[in-house]
Design a protein around this motif. Structure first.
Motif, PDB file in Angstrom:
ATOM      1  N   ALA A 133       0.826  -1.145   0.018  1.00 65.14           N
ATOM      2  CA  ALA A 133       0.122   0.201   0.051  1.00 65.14           C
ATOM      3  C   ALA A 133       0.910   1.275   0.021  1.00 65.14           C
ATOM      4  O   ALA A 133       2.024   1.206   0.639  1.00 65.14           O
ATOM      5  CB  ALA A 133      -0.958  -0.070   1.263  1.00 65.14           C
ATOM      6  N   GLY A 134       0.271   2.312  -0.576  1.00 66.66           N
ATOM      7  CA  GLY A 134       1.287   3.508  -0.587  1.00 66.66           C
ATOM      8  C   GLY A 134       0.461   4.468  -1.657  1.00 66.66           C
ATOM      9  O   GLY A 134      -0.371   4.086  -2.400  1.00 66.66           O
ATOM     10  N   PRO A 135       0.987   5.674  -2.146  1.00 66.35           N
ATOM     11  CA  PRO A 135       0.445   6.517  -2.974  1.00 66.35           C
ATOM     12  C   PRO A 135       0.767   6.029  -4.168  1.00 66.35           C
ATOM     13  O   PRO A 135       1.687   5.399  -4.579  1.00 66.35           O
ATOM     14  CB  PRO A 135       1.363   7.811  -2.734  1.00 66.35           C
ATOM     15  CG  PRO A 135       2.691   7.247  -1.851  1.00 66.35           C
ATOM     16  CD  PRO A 135       2.280   5.984  -1.084  1.00 66.35           C
ATOM     17  N   GLY A 136      -0.334   6.475  -5.078  1.00 68.84           N
ATOM     18  CA  GLY A 136      -0.404   5.809  -6.566  1.00 68.84           C
ATOM     19  C   GLY A 136      -0.927   4.333  -6.609  1.00 68.84           C
ATOM     20  O   GLY A 136      -1.008   3.915  -7.867  1.00 68.84           O
ATOM     21  N   VAL A 137      -1.171   3.694  -5.843  1.00 66.93           N
ATOM     22  CA  VAL A 137      -1.683   2.258  -5.785  1.00 66.93           C
ATOM     23  C   VAL A 137      -3.307   2.689  -5.502  1.00 66.93           C
ATOM     24  O   VAL A 137      -3.715   3.204  -4.741  1.00 66.93           O
ATOM     25  CB  VAL A 137      -1.112   1.516  -4.496  1.00 66.93           C
ATOM     26  CG1 VAL A 137      -1.589  -0.084  -4.267  1.00 66.93           C
ATOM     27  CG2 VAL A 137       0.432   1.183  -4.843  1.00 66.93           C
ATOM     28  N   SER A 138      -3.876   1.619  -6.299  1.00 71.97           N
ATOM     29  CA  SER A 138      -5.447   1.593  -6.110  1.00 71.97           C
ATOM     30  C   SER A 138      -5.717   0.875  -4.708  1.00 71.97           C
ATOM     31  O   SER A 138      -5.241  -0.078  -4.243  1.00 71.97           O
ATOM     32  CB  SER A 138      -6.191   1.035  -7.347  1.00 71.97           C
ATOM     33  OG  SER A 138      -6.061  -0.357  -7.501  1.00 71.97           O
TER      34      SER A 138
END
Lengths: 361, 361
Positions: free
Chosen positions: A263-268
């Motif tokens: 998980a993290g920014p840019g992941v849906s």
């Protein structure tokens, strides 16, 4: 708060909404700081997309609204007046579209429909979601405090979770500890022993805790700052662990860890869900993971973003949500590992730090 | 429960309603015993005015619904299904009027409006009110237990209400005691010291309790049986009582007593309100009694009947409500005396029994 109001107005204008009508609940708290009680007397923020907001309150709540620092004009109605007359008088004269609080009661929605037959009624959530879904640095601090507070309750579980006691009694002790450790309300207490652990939303029952039967403990409260905690850990009395459970638990730990790494920014949102499901699938447990991976959290325990198949929303820095895969063996036991995490610049930060291993008591 | 369902269906038919849609809350508990959480996943009882009810639940709540003894058919939807497809498929084929739970969220109301553009949406409360407003002997027993439980908390007030402590700290102790004495949830804790007592719906603040400053304590919780308590008493630290307060308190005591003597079957709700107002008026305090006399109580703290000017409803045996006149001196102090009462064959029975006198600590 005023910058939140201004942003909500901007988003409303962009969405072609003439005014927002916000009743007690998380949206009202978010926009005004006012923790109004959701009661039968109408309290409603009338927020036109341009111009000044007005807080409509029952006369006897005026002092309370002031106490909470409501900064907009306050207009009150007395016990024998009709609050809807006041609310409709405050709407922009040419209002064509009103957005209602997502949790406004049907009794109010239908009254507004009848009073304003030519006005289109939409949902305020579509406007406010974008605002609330990204937590500020201050909000993240509040969530850190909430996380640490519920962690202290999990750390004390050995005081209460003992064989021979009922889930109800253990739950009552946990509820007290949730307050003792610094929450101002107990939002939920799930003590799922043995087969009750196989029901993800079981709460408590008169079932007796037994050695060798795993127990799912999922608890949360709200802190003085108005932010929620939510963490699930798994316990067992004694050293005897059912073999099927032990194997599933290993897979679950791996799944939850992989999701936190992924998980993290840019992941849906749905991709995070899939990663956990994939790992459980590799171990033959996909069918036992019967719920979504998680939910956003803030001033509500469950809010956007939902970490679920079908939600293509891309995670961004400042989003806070749970990662809580589970496996459920009907009639036997269940396990779920849940942390609240917040999306950072380059990954996530976990806000719960107690051991995720099965804990022996 | 089944007789309640049958009666609700009968009332619905009489009102020309084809089906009731009941979401989590007091109505759902009343009709089915199911204490479902009011969360974002849709749970909804589909109750046609003729034929069988169906409980629509998220798949992961199925076990919980069974645990609560839901006796109707249960249909569940999984995390990636649309629950509104299921709900609308269960409606009578020719449904023209649906009655929605009064507290159904706007997000659901507007979805139903969009899915069923030709169906008239009304309120279920108009049908269920008649049913819920008369408490059965069992329900009255539950309310007696709730009353005795909150009385025990008031009886312990000397343990916590001490000069130098903050309302917040006193309130936290009270909240714990509400649970310790046998409630399963804390519904509200009002500790209004000095000028805060002049705000009827103040909760707690960091204000410090001082000798000679009256304190209004209004507290309530829910018992294991799902019934609510609510009682207000007035306290003061030390023997020094402001003279203006002492005089007003005498009038308030007289007003509350007169209302309790006057209330009973055949009397209108507004007449009970007027009696209290009249007595306070005789003493020159009419303007200081800024709220209605009371509210019904049962599975909700506030429900019908409301004891307020304009409510011509005639009281009947089995109705339960609060009698709670108050006087509020802005900037100085306030006082309110509240008992829950139940309408009997020939008068009322009080369900709170602690002393109504100003209590010196």
């Amino acid at each position: 708060m005023d910058s939140r109001i201004a942003k909500a107005q901007q988003y409303a204008r962009e969405a072609g909404i003439d005014a927002l009508l916000i009743t007690p609940g998380a949206d009202l708290r978010y926009l005004t700081g006012y923790e109004a009680k959701p009661l039968e007397r109408l309290t409603c923020l009338v927020l036109p997309s341009e111009g000044e907001a007005v807080m409509v309150v029952p006369e006897l709540e005026r002092a309370s609204a002031l106490h909470y620092g409501v900064s907009s004009e306050i207009r009150s109605w007395t016990e024998t007046e009709d609050p809807f007359d006041l609310v409709t008088s405050l709407l922009p004269a040419d209002a064509q579209t009103l957005a209602l609080d997502d949790q406004m009661w049907a009794s109010r929605v239908l009254t507004l429909r009848d009073r304003l037959p030519d006005v289109r009624l939409a949902l305020a959530g579509d406007v406010l979601r974008e605002l609330r879904i990204i937590k500020s640095a201050e909000e993240i601090d509040f969530l850190r405090v909430a996380g640490a507070t519920i962690d202290r309750v999990h750390d004390r579980m050995h005081e209460w979770l003992k064989p021979g006691r009922s889930e109800l009694d253990v739950g009552a002790d946990i509820a007290r500890a949730i307050l003792d450790e610094g929450h101002t309300s107990v939002d939920f207490v799930i003590v799922g022993s043995g087969p009750n652990g196989a029901s993800p939303h079981h709460d408590v029952s008169d079932r007796i805790i037994e050695a060798g039967k795993p127990v799912v403990i999922d608890i949360g409260g709200t802190t003085r700052d108005g932010y929620c905690s939510d963490s699930t850990r798994n316990y067992i009395v004694g050293d005897q662990v059912p073999e099927a459970y032990e194997r599933a638990y290993e897979a679950l730990l791996a799944a939850q860890k992989a999701q936190c790494v992924f998980a993290g920014p840019g992941v849906s949102a749905e991709a995070v869900d899939r990663v956990g499901r994939q790992i459980l699938d590799e171990h033959g447990y996909a069918d036992l993971f019967i719920h979504r991976t998680g939910h956003g959290i803030g001033q509500e325990t469950h809010e956007h973003p939902y970490i679920v198949e079908g939600n293509t929303q891309v995670l961004r820095e400042g989003m806070a949500f749970s990662i809580e895969p589970g496996v459920y063996f009907e009639g036997q036991f269940g396990a779920r590992i849940e942390d609240i995490v917040v999306c950072t610049e380059d990954g996530i930060e976990r806000l719960n730090h107690t051991s995720r291993a099965l804990r022996h008591l």
